[in-house]
Write a protein that holds these residues in place. Structure first.
Motif: not given
Ligand SMILES: [Zn+2]
Length: 82
Positions: A11-22
């Motif tokens: 499992r990876n942990h994205p720091t930002h939403c790829p769609y809205c950058a939230s």
């Protein structure tokens, strides 16, 4: 009854939403890799598939003494000189 699952090592942990950058991201129950964006309400997955091999192996690193000598030579200094 067991409430806790085994940790998912992939499992990876994205720091930002790829769609809205939230940054308001929370794990989602859709799947083992799913994230829920609380701002745009999208649910998406981030899955690490692996790493490709380098196209060419890296050159061996020179020793510190050799790197210093090469640097001095590039700048016009002669070894053992002034
Ligand atoms: Zn979003």
């Amino acid at each position: 009854m067991e409430f806790r699952r085994e940790p998912n090592p992939n499992r990876n942990h994205p720091t930002h939403c790829p769609y809205c950058a939230s940054t308001a991201l929370f794990p989602d129950t859709e799947g083992d890799f799913a994230w829920n964006c609380r701002e745009c309400l999208r649910v998406f997955s981030v899955l690490f598939h692996g790493q490709n091999a380098a196209p060419a192996p890296a050159a061996p690193a020179p020793s510190s003494a050799q790197a210093l000598a090469d640097s001095l030579r590039r700048r016009g200094h002669t070894p053992g000189g002034n």
